[in-house]
Design a protein around this motif. Structure first.
Motif, PDB file in Angstrom:
ATOM      1  N   ALA A  23       1.091  -1.247   0.566  1.00  0.00           N
ATOM      2  CA  ALA A  23       0.319   0.436   0.077  1.00  0.00           C
ATOM      3  C   ALA A  23       0.933   1.195   0.034  1.00  0.00           C
ATOM      4  O   ALA A  23       0.851   2.389  -1.152  1.00  0.00           O
ATOM      5  CB  ALA A  23      -1.023   0.070   1.262  1.00  0.00           C
ATOM      6  N   LYS A  24       2.545   1.324   0.604  1.00  0.00           N
ATOM      7  CA  LYS A  24       2.994   2.477   0.961  1.00  0.00           C
ATOM      8  C   LYS A  24       3.632   2.493  -0.344  1.00  0.00           C
ATOM      9  O   LYS A  24       3.860   3.946  -0.921  1.00  0.00           O
ATOM     10  CB  LYS A  24       3.843   2.078   2.120  1.00  0.00           C
ATOM     11  CG  LYS A  24       4.640   3.561   2.228  1.00  0.00           C
ATOM     12  CD  LYS A  24       5.308   3.291   3.439  1.00  0.00           C
ATOM     13  CE  LYS A  24       6.264   4.635   3.907  1.00  0.00           C
ATOM     14  NZ  LYS A  24       6.895   5.519   2.420  1.00  0.00           N
ATOM     15  N   GLU A  59       2.572   1.840  -3.452  1.00  0.00           N
ATOM     16  CA  GLU A  59       1.317   2.550  -4.308  1.00  0.00           C
ATOM     17  C   GLU A  59       1.279   4.117  -4.621  1.00  0.00           C
ATOM     18  O   GLU A  59       0.930   4.789  -5.074  1.00  0.00           O
ATOM     19  CB  GLU A  59      -0.444   2.029  -4.951  1.00  0.00           C
ATOM     20  CG  GLU A  59       0.427   0.641  -5.456  1.00  0.00           C
ATOM     21  CD  GLU A  59      -0.922  -0.548  -4.781  1.00  0.00           C
ATOM     22  OE1 GLU A  59      -2.155  -0.145  -4.357  1.00  0.00           O
ATOM     23  OE2 GLU A  59      -1.004  -1.685  -5.105  1.00  0.00           O
ATOM     24  N   PHE A  60       1.203   4.079  -3.070  1.00  0.00           N
ATOM     25  CA  PHE A  60       0.811   5.695  -1.687  1.00  0.00           C
ATOM     26  C   PHE A  60       2.011   6.691  -2.714  1.00  0.00           C
ATOM     27  O   PHE A  60       1.805   7.745  -3.421  1.00  0.00           O
ATOM     28  CB  PHE A  60       0.621   5.878  -0.344  1.00  0.00           C
ATOM     29  CG  PHE A  60       0.611   7.305   0.235  1.00  0.00           C
ATOM     30  CD1 PHE A  60      -0.239   7.941  -0.119  1.00  0.00           C
ATOM     31  CD2 PHE A  60       1.827   7.751   0.460  1.00  0.00           C
ATOM     32  CE1 PHE A  60      -0.606   8.763   0.578  1.00  0.00           C
ATOM     33  CE2 PHE A  60       1.952   9.149   0.966  1.00  0.00           C
ATOM     34  CZ  PHE A  60       0.786   9.081   0.759  1.00  0.00           C
ATOM     35  N   ASP A  61       3.588   5.864  -2.630  1.00  0.00           N
ATOM     36  CA  ASP A  61       4.306   7.019  -2.923  1.00  0.00           C
ATOM     37  C   ASP A  61       4.313   6.810  -4.561  1.00  0.00           C
ATOM     38  O   ASP A  61       4.776   8.151  -5.013  1.00  0.00           O
ATOM     39  CB  ASP A  61       5.866   5.606  -2.554  1.00  0.00           C
ATOM     40  CG  ASP A  61       5.900   6.209  -1.307  1.00  0.00           C
ATOM     41  OD1 ASP A  61       5.434   6.782  -0.454  1.00  0.00           O
ATOM     42  OD2 ASP A  61       7.181   5.173  -0.385  1.00  0.00           O
ATOM     43  N   GLU A  62       4.334   6.018  -4.724  1.00  0.00           N
ATOM     44  CA  GLU A  62       3.667   6.231  -6.537  1.00  0.00           C
ATOM     45  C   GLU A  62       3.260   7.337  -7.061  1.00  0.00           C
ATOM     46  O   GLU A  62       3.858   8.054  -7.620  1.00  0.00           O
ATOM     47  CB  GLU A  62       3.829   4.558  -6.928  1.00  0.00           C
ATOM     48  CG  GLU A  62       3.206   4.577  -9.118  1.00  0.00           C
ATOM     49  CD  GLU A  62       2.945   3.565  -9.448  1.00  0.00           C
ATOM     50  OE1 GLU A  62       3.699   2.753 -10.291  1.00  0.00           O
ATOM     51  OE2 GLU A  62       2.266   3.083  -9.079  1.00  0.00           O
ATOM     52  N   ALA A  63       1.595   7.396  -6.570  1.00  0.00           N
ATOM     53  CA  ALA A  63       0.660   8.300  -6.587  1.00  0.00           C
ATOM     54  C   ALA A  63       1.322   9.949  -6.344  1.00  0.00           C
ATOM     55  O   ALA A  63       1.361  10.386  -6.827  1.00  0.00           O
ATOM     56  CB  ALA A  63      -0.634   7.881  -5.881  1.00  0.00           C
ATOM     57  N   VAL A  64       1.610   9.885  -5.182  1.00  0.00           N
ATOM     58  CA  VAL A  64       2.888  11.099  -4.552  1.00  0.00           C
ATOM     59  C   VAL A  64       3.762  11.772  -5.932  1.00  0.00           C
ATOM     60  O   VAL A  64       3.628  13.113  -6.501  1.00  0.00           O
ATOM     61  CB  VAL A  64       3.079  10.860  -3.398  1.00  0.00           C
ATOM     62  CG1 VAL A  64       4.114  12.647  -3.142  1.00  0.00           C
ATOM     63  CG2 VAL A  64       2.358  10.921  -2.211  1.00  0.00           C
ATOM     64  N   GLN A 120      -5.735   6.277  -6.588  1.00  0.00           N
ATOM     65  CA  GLN A 120      -4.882   5.694  -5.708  1.00  0.00           C
ATOM     66  C   GLN A 120      -3.897   5.907  -4.838  1.00  0.00           C
ATOM     67  O   GLN A 120      -4.017   5.561  -3.851  1.00  0.00           O
ATOM     68  CB  GLN A 120      -3.692   5.178  -7.806  1.00  0.00           C
ATOM     69  CG  GLN A 120      -1.846   4.145  -6.758  1.00  0.00           C
ATOM     70  CD  GLN A 120      -1.288   4.481  -7.861  1.00  0.00           C
ATOM     71  OE1 GLN A 120      -2.359   4.219  -8.178  1.00  0.00           O
ATOM     72  NE2 GLN A 120      -0.396   4.668  -7.338  1.00  0.00           N
ATOM     73  N   TYR A 121      -3.877   7.724  -5.264  1.00  0.00           N
ATOM     74  CA  TYR A 121      -3.976   8.418  -3.388  1.00  0.00           C
ATOM     75  C   TYR A 121      -4.617   7.872  -3.252  1.00  0.00           C
ATOM     76  O   TYR A 121      -4.423   7.510  -1.389  1.00  0.00           O
ATOM     77  CB  TYR A 121      -2.972   9.300  -3.786  1.00  0.00           C
ATOM     78  CG  TYR A 121      -3.342  10.190  -2.826  1.00  0.00           C
ATOM     79  CD1 TYR A 121      -1.848  10.311  -2.407  1.00  0.00           C
ATOM     80  CD2 TYR A 121      -3.939  11.356  -1.965  1.00  0.00           C
ATOM     81  CE1 TYR A 121      -1.227  11.446  -1.479  1.00  0.00           C
ATOM     82  CE2 TYR A 121      -4.057  11.789  -0.929  1.00  0.00           C
ATOM     83  CZ  TYR A 121      -2.544  11.493  -0.920  1.00  0.00           C
ATOM     84  OH  TYR A 121      -2.264  13.408   0.432  1.00  0.00           O
TER      85      TYR A 121
END
Length: 359
Positions: free
Chosen positions: A54-55, A57-62, A81-82
């Motif tokens: 999950a992190k 995917e979060f970092d990728e969205a950011v 996604q974020y």
């Protein structure tokens, strides 16, 4: 918290490698010890992997948001996604906090359950039988084994008291919330006026004790008495003195067993019951010294506490500790206890988390 989680992940991977080594596989004691540790760490490591995903995917969205240059559709996808990964991270972090709570050392033990009819005479004895049936049906669902150790049956098929073991992985972790006073409200079959009567039954759930945990000198500390069994049970009843009563001299604790045909078998079961009672008293004495620990637990406290009401006219069951009310009385008495126990376990975890944060 995450430093601790990474250390546990490293330990898990190390254990996994050791379990494949021939010298470990050939050492049954060491292999069993490592497998228990592996099994305890596995849910934590699996949940940590979910968090890492999950992190990522979060970092990728950011990163994609910061780069800019996204068209409208792509921006919506990245925003979704974020949001989803951020929500998942928060939930997984809470799950990891719960998994890191100190584990009850008794959770994987077998249990000894005592059910005793209280106020209400024969009606209480009949409900004691209903509770015994409920626990046996729940045990069957879980694949656990039931073994009756002692029973005092009434003429109408109830129990003044019945004691039995429940053997199976995690038995105590699920059944420990059942200790306390269970109240039943219903119209007895013998009631001609149709009035609802209230009766009570007391349930005690004791973790089975290992011999090494107690300084128990059988010759010095235990007095054994034998007597003839009573009640229904076959031709051997009342003909031989096979029933056994054990008295723990230092504390005055008394247990009886009369369900087996031989005195030796009854003594063996009675000793198992006595050890469980003495361990329970020892644990309670330790807990009473730590009042905050007592306050942070749900449903493992005073057995004189009224924990639950079974109301037959309304088909209602109410657990008073967590203010839970369900209109599923028949299903629950047929052994479908998971909804109640899950709610109690969740409340217990929440209370422990709150107590941990206060420290």
């Amino acid at each position: 918290m995450f430093d601790k989680l990474r250390a546990l992940e490293d330990k898990f991977n190390e254990i996994n490698e050791r379990l494949m080594q021939p010298e470990v596989v050939n050492d049954s004691k060491l292999y069993t010890e490592l497998m228990i540790e592996y099994r305890d760490l596995q849910p934590i490591v699996e949940k940590l992997k979910e968090y890492d995903k999950a992190k990522a995917e979060f970092d990728e969205a950011v990163e994609m948001m910061n780069d800019g240059g996204l068209d409208k559709d792509m921006k919506e996808m990245v925003q979704e996604q974020y949001d989803e990964s951020k929500t998942a991270m928060a939930q997984l972090e809470d799950d990891l906090k719960i998994l890191l709570l100190p584990k009850d050392p008794n959770d994987d033990r077998n249990v000894i359950i005592e059910i005793r009819g209280g106020a209400g005479g024969e009606e209480a004895a009949l409900f004691a039988n209903s509770l015994y049936r409920m626990y046996t049906m729940y045990a069957a669902q879980k694949g656990w084994q039931i073994d009756v150790m002692s029973a005092n049956e009434t003429e109408l098929g109830g129990y003044k008291e019945i004691t039995f073991t429940v053997s199976g992985q995690g038995a105590y972790s699920r059944l420990k919330y059942e200790s306390g006073v269970h109240r039943v409200q219903r119209v007895p079959e013998t009631e001609s006026q149709g009035r609802v009567h209230t009766s009570t039954v007391t349930v005690a759930v004791l973790p089975e004790a290992e011999e090494v945990e107690l300084d128990l000198n059988e010759e010095r500390d235990i007095k054994m008495e034998v007597f003839r069994s009573s009640g229904a049970g076959g031709q051997h009843i009342n003909k031989t003195s096979s029933a056994v009563r054990l008295i723990h001299i230092p504390t005055g604790t008394v247990v009886e067993c009369q369900n087996e045909r031989s005195q030796f078998q009854n003594r063996d079961k009675a000793l198992k019951m006595l050890r469980a009672k003495l361990l329970d008293e020892k644990v309670r004495a330790q807990e009473n010294e730590i009042a905050s620990n007592r306050r942070s637990q749900v449903g493992t406290g005073d057995r004189s506490e009224k924990i639950r009401t079974y109301n037959f006219p309304e088909s209602r069951i109410s657990d008073h500790r967590i203010k839970l009310t369900l209109y599923k009385l028949e299903q629950i008495l047929n052994g479908n206890l998971d909804e109640v126990i899950d709610a109690l376990a969740t409340a217990d975890q929440a209370a422990k988390l709150a107590a941990q944060q206060e420290e």
